[in-house]
Design a protein around this motif. Structure first.
Motif, PDB file in Angstrom:
ATOM      1  N   ALA A 282      25.823-131.177  69.951  1.00  0.00           N
ATOM      2  CA  ALA A 282      24.480-130.613  69.794  1.00  0.00           C
ATOM      3  C   ALA A 282      24.216-130.237  68.337  1.00  0.00           C
ATOM      4  CB  ALA A 282      24.305-129.392  70.693  1.00  0.00           C
ATOM      5  N   GLN A 283      25.213-129.651  67.668  1.00  0.00           N
ATOM      6  CA  GLN A 283      25.048-129.308  66.256  1.00  0.00           C
ATOM      7  C   GLN A 283      24.847-130.556  65.415  1.00  0.00           C
ATOM      8  OE1 GLN A 283      28.669-127.106  65.622  1.00  0.00           O
ATOM      9  NE2 GLN A 283      27.603-125.152  65.672  1.00  0.00           N
ATOM     10  N   ASN A 284      25.662-131.584  65.672  1.00  0.00           N
ATOM     11  CA  ASN A 284      25.533-132.821  64.918  1.00  0.00           C
ATOM     12  C   ASN A 284      24.183-133.487  65.163  1.00  0.00           C
ATOM     13  OD1 ASN A 284      28.062-132.567  63.758  1.00  0.00           O
ATOM     14  ND2 ASN A 284      29.074-133.735  65.367  1.00  0.00           N
ATOM     15  N   ALA A 285      23.723-133.450  66.398  1.00  0.00           N
ATOM     16  CA  ALA A 285      22.415-134.026  66.715  1.00  0.00           C
ATOM     17  C   ALA A 285      21.300-133.300  65.993  1.00  0.00           C
ATOM     18  CB  ALA A 285      22.185-134.018  68.234  1.00  0.00           C
ATOM     19  N   SER A 286      21.402-131.979  65.909  1.00  0.00           N
ATOM     20  CA  SER A 286      20.357-131.219  65.234  1.00  0.00           C
ATOM     21  C   SER A 286      20.378-131.448  63.728  1.00  0.00           C
ATOM     22  CB  SER A 286      20.479-129.718  65.533  1.00  0.00           C
ATOM     23  OG  SER A 286      21.601-129.165  64.876  1.00  0.00           O
ATOM     24  N   ARG A 287      21.540-131.826  63.205  1.00  0.00           N
ATOM     25  CA  ARG A 287      21.660-132.142  61.775  1.00  0.00           C
ATOM     26  C   ARG A 287      21.382-133.610  61.481  1.00  0.00           C
ATOM     27  NH1 ARG A 287      27.365-129.378  61.659  1.00  0.00           N
ATOM     28  NH2 ARG A 287      26.761-127.209  61.553  1.00  0.00           N
ATOM     29  N   GLY A 288      21.292-134.396  62.541  1.00  0.00           N
ATOM     30  CA  GLY A 288      21.070-135.823  62.351  1.00  0.00           C
ATOM     31  C   GLY A 288      22.306-136.582  61.909  1.00  0.00           C
ATOM     32  N   THR A 289      23.496-136.054  62.279  1.00  0.00           N
ATOM     33  CA  THR A 289      24.746-136.721  61.923  1.00  0.00           C
ATOM     34  C   THR A 289      25.424-137.238  63.176  1.00  0.00           C
ATOM     35  OG1 THR A 289      26.015-134.650  62.072  1.00  0.00           O
ATOM     36  CG2 THR A 289      25.130-135.254  59.905  1.00  0.00           C
ATOM     37  N   ALA A 290      26.343-138.146  62.982  1.00  0.00           N
ATOM     38  CA  ALA A 290      27.091-138.708  64.122  1.00  0.00           C
ATOM     39  C   ALA A 290      28.151-137.736  64.581  1.00  0.00           C
ATOM     40  CB  ALA A 290      27.738-140.035  63.712  1.00  0.00           C
ATOM     41  N   ALA A 291      28.567-137.872  65.837  1.00  0.00           N
ATOM     42  CA  ALA A 291      29.615-136.996  66.388  1.00  0.00           C
ATOM     43  C   ALA A 291      30.898-137.369  65.842  1.00  0.00           C
ATOM     44  CB  ALA A 291      29.662-137.134  67.906  1.00  0.00           C
TER      45      ALA A 291
ATOM     46  N   ALA B  56      35.813-128.923  76.566  1.00  0.00           N
ATOM     47  CA  ALA B  56      34.614-129.708  76.865  1.00  0.00           C
ATOM     48  C   ALA B  56      33.363-129.006  76.340  1.00  0.00           C
ATOM     49  CB  ALA B  56      34.497-129.946  78.373  1.00  0.00           C
ATOM     50  N   LEU B  57      33.299-127.695  76.491  1.00  0.00           N
ATOM     51  CA  LEU B  57      32.149-126.944  75.979  1.00  0.00           C
ATOM     52  C   LEU B  57      32.087-127.008  74.455  1.00  0.00           C
ATOM     53  CD1 LEU B  57      32.337-123.834  78.310  1.00  0.00           C
ATOM     54  CD2 LEU B  57      30.514-125.546  78.267  1.00  0.00           C
ATOM     55  N   ARG B  58      33.242-126.898  73.796  1.00  0.00           N
ATOM     56  CA  ARG B  58      33.271-127.008  72.325  1.00  0.00           C
ATOM     57  C   ARG B  58      32.773-128.375  71.881  1.00  0.00           C
ATOM     58  NH1 ARG B  58      37.463-123.253  72.606  1.00  0.00           N
ATOM     59  NH2 ARG B  58      39.059-124.723  73.201  1.00  0.00           N
ATOM     60  N   ASP B  59      33.210-129.439  72.588  1.00  0.00           N
ATOM     61  CA  ASP B  59      32.751-130.791  72.254  1.00  0.00           C
ATOM     62  C   ASP B  59      31.237-130.911  72.411  1.00  0.00           C
ATOM     63  OD1 ASP B  59      35.304-131.664  71.641  1.00  0.00           O
ATOM     64  OD2 ASP B  59      35.638-132.605  73.600  1.00  0.00           O
ATOM     65  N   ARG B  60      30.709-130.357  73.499  1.00  0.00           N
ATOM     66  CA  ARG B  60      29.259-130.417  73.713  1.00  0.00           C
ATOM     67  C   ARG B  60      28.505-129.647  72.636  1.00  0.00           C
ATOM     68  NH1 ARG B  60      27.939-128.792  79.669  1.00  0.00           N
ATOM     69  NH2 ARG B  60      25.842-129.037  78.856  1.00  0.00           N
ATOM     70  N   MET B  61      29.052-128.512  72.211  1.00  0.00           N
ATOM     71  CA  MET B  61      28.398-127.732  71.159  1.00  0.00           C
ATOM     72  C   MET B  61      28.431-128.481  69.827  1.00  0.00           C
ATOM     73  SD  MET B  61      29.579-123.878  72.119  1.00  0.00           S
ATOM     74  CE  MET B  61      28.603-123.106  70.851  1.00  0.00           C
ATOM     75  N   ARG B  62      29.551-129.119  69.514  1.00  0.00           N
ATOM     76  CA  ARG B  62      29.636-129.916  68.279  1.00  0.00           C
ATOM     77  C   ARG B  62      28.639-131.059  68.314  1.00  0.00           C
ATOM     78  NH1 ARG B  62      35.194-129.718  69.201  1.00  0.00           N
ATOM     79  NH2 ARG B  62      36.116-128.003  68.086  1.00  0.00           N
TER      80      ARG B  62
END
Length: 86
Positions: free
Chosen positions: A77-86, A69-75
């Motif tokens: 957050a990374q995607n959001a900061s890059r402006g990409t979809a999860a 779950a933590l890995r999913d949340r980190m991914r």
């Protein structure tokens, strides 16, 4: 000792652009990457140290479900900061 690494032209051009943007040679860029990137064994060792710290300092052990779950949340957050979809 110098070594030649064969890569395609697109990758070479990208590395050259990255190096130029950082005002360094491609050699220095690749050496920096090699010095800072972690191997799978180093990542496992770091994760084990983190698990031991959390257990010792907070009495908390992270289970696989929680880690996933933590890995999913980190991914996300990374995607959001890059402006990409999860």
């Amino acid at each position: 000792m110098d070594t030649t690494i064969k890569i395609d032209a697109e990758t070479r051009d990208k590395l050259a652009a990255l190096a130029e943007a950082r005002n360094m040679s491609m050699r220095a860029l690749i050496e920096e990457f090699a010095a800072t990137a972690l191997t799978p064994a180093q990542l496992r060792e770091r994760a084990e140290r983190t698990d031991a710290f959390l257990a010792a300092e907070f009495g908390h052990r992270v289970g696989e479900d929680e880690a996933d779950a933590l890995r999913d949340r980190m991914r996300q957050a990374q995607n959001a900061s890059r402006g990409t979809a999860a």
